[in-house]
Design a protein around this motif. Sequence first.
Motif, PDB file in Angstrom:
ATOM      1  N   LEU A  52       0.830  -1.207   0.000  1.00 22.29           N
ATOM      2  CA  LEU A  52       0.000   0.000   0.000  1.00 22.29           C
ATOM      3  C   LEU A  52       0.867   1.260   0.000  1.00 22.29           C
ATOM      4  N   ALA A  53       2.028   1.198   0.646  1.00 30.13           N
ATOM      5  CA  ALA A  53       2.964   2.326   0.601  1.00 30.13           C
ATOM      6  C   ALA A  53       3.498   2.508  -0.819  1.00 30.13           C
ATOM      7  N   ALA A  54       3.740   1.403  -1.511  1.00 33.01           N
ATOM      8  CA  ALA A  54       4.186   1.475  -2.907  1.00 33.01           C
ATOM      9  C   ALA A  54       3.098   2.128  -3.765  1.00 33.01           C
ATOM     10  N   ASN A  55       1.847   1.785  -3.504  1.00 36.42           N
ATOM     11  CA  ASN A  55       0.726   2.421  -4.200  1.00 36.42           C
ATOM     12  C   ASN A  55       0.746   3.922  -3.945  1.00 36.42           C
ATOM     13  N   ALA A  56       0.899   4.313  -2.694  1.00 33.62           N
ATOM     14  CA  ALA A  56       0.893   5.737  -2.351  1.00 33.62           C
ATOM     15  C   ALA A  56       2.030   6.481  -3.054  1.00 33.62           C
ATOM     16  N   ARG A  57       3.229   5.905  -3.056  1.00 30.35           N
ATOM     17  CA  ARG A  57       4.373   6.550  -3.718  1.00 30.35           C
ATOM     18  C   ARG A  57       4.145   6.633  -5.234  1.00 30.35           C
ATOM     19  N   ALA A  58       3.654   5.547  -5.809  1.00 29.23           N
ATOM     20  CA  ALA A  58       3.428   5.527  -7.257  1.00 29.23           C
ATOM     21  C   ALA A  58       2.364   6.547  -7.655  1.00 29.23           C
ATOM     22  N   THR A  59       1.311   6.634  -6.871  1.00 30.49           N
ATOM     23  CA  THR A  59       0.235   7.579  -7.172  1.00 30.49           C
ATOM     24  C   THR A  59       0.737   9.015  -7.029  1.00 30.49           C
ATOM     25  N   ALA A  60       1.475   9.280  -5.977  1.00 26.25           N
ATOM     26  CA  ALA A  60       2.010  10.630  -5.750  1.00 26.25           C
ATOM     27  C   ALA A  60       2.991  11.036  -6.844  1.00 26.25           C
TER      28      ALA A  60
END
Length: 170
Positions: A52-60
């Motif tokens: 989920l942190a990877a999702n957040a970084r990728a989205t940002a």
Amino acid sequence: MTEPPPAPLSLAALAAAEPSHLRELLLGICSGPAWAAAVAASRPWPDRAALLAANARATAGLSPAELNEALAGHARIGTPRPGDAASAREQSGIRGAEPSVLVALAAANSAYEAKFGHVFLICATGRTAAAVLAAVRERLPHDAATEAEAVREELRKINDLRLDRLLAES
């Protein structure tokens, strides 16, 4: 005919997936190729929080053009795409709303799309049509930069829910 959704995977199976299969799975979560590539590049994920942190970084990290690619995979709120089970499920709170609310929501969607050039994106899971309408109206006065950040946050939430759904329960 629509294909059934993929069977849930364990986090380990997702992390170990062949690159082309992982890309396909991730593009089923979010239609942005840059997002899928960034999430895939962050593997292995030791736990759900890391994914989920990877999702957040990728989205940002999505550029404006990449964010638009990700948005292109989302149906207009209130009108899920035929055969798109995820869209229908996520927008289930809209079904059965009062006709006047649906008309107002369609008008608000049109005004939003005219101003920002893309669909209104909101994590609609668990929200009623009236709540979504209120959110559109609240965000419509935003400037483009403020709205882009709101869209990123909503996209992150949607991706989190879709990733959770893809993964098998431990």
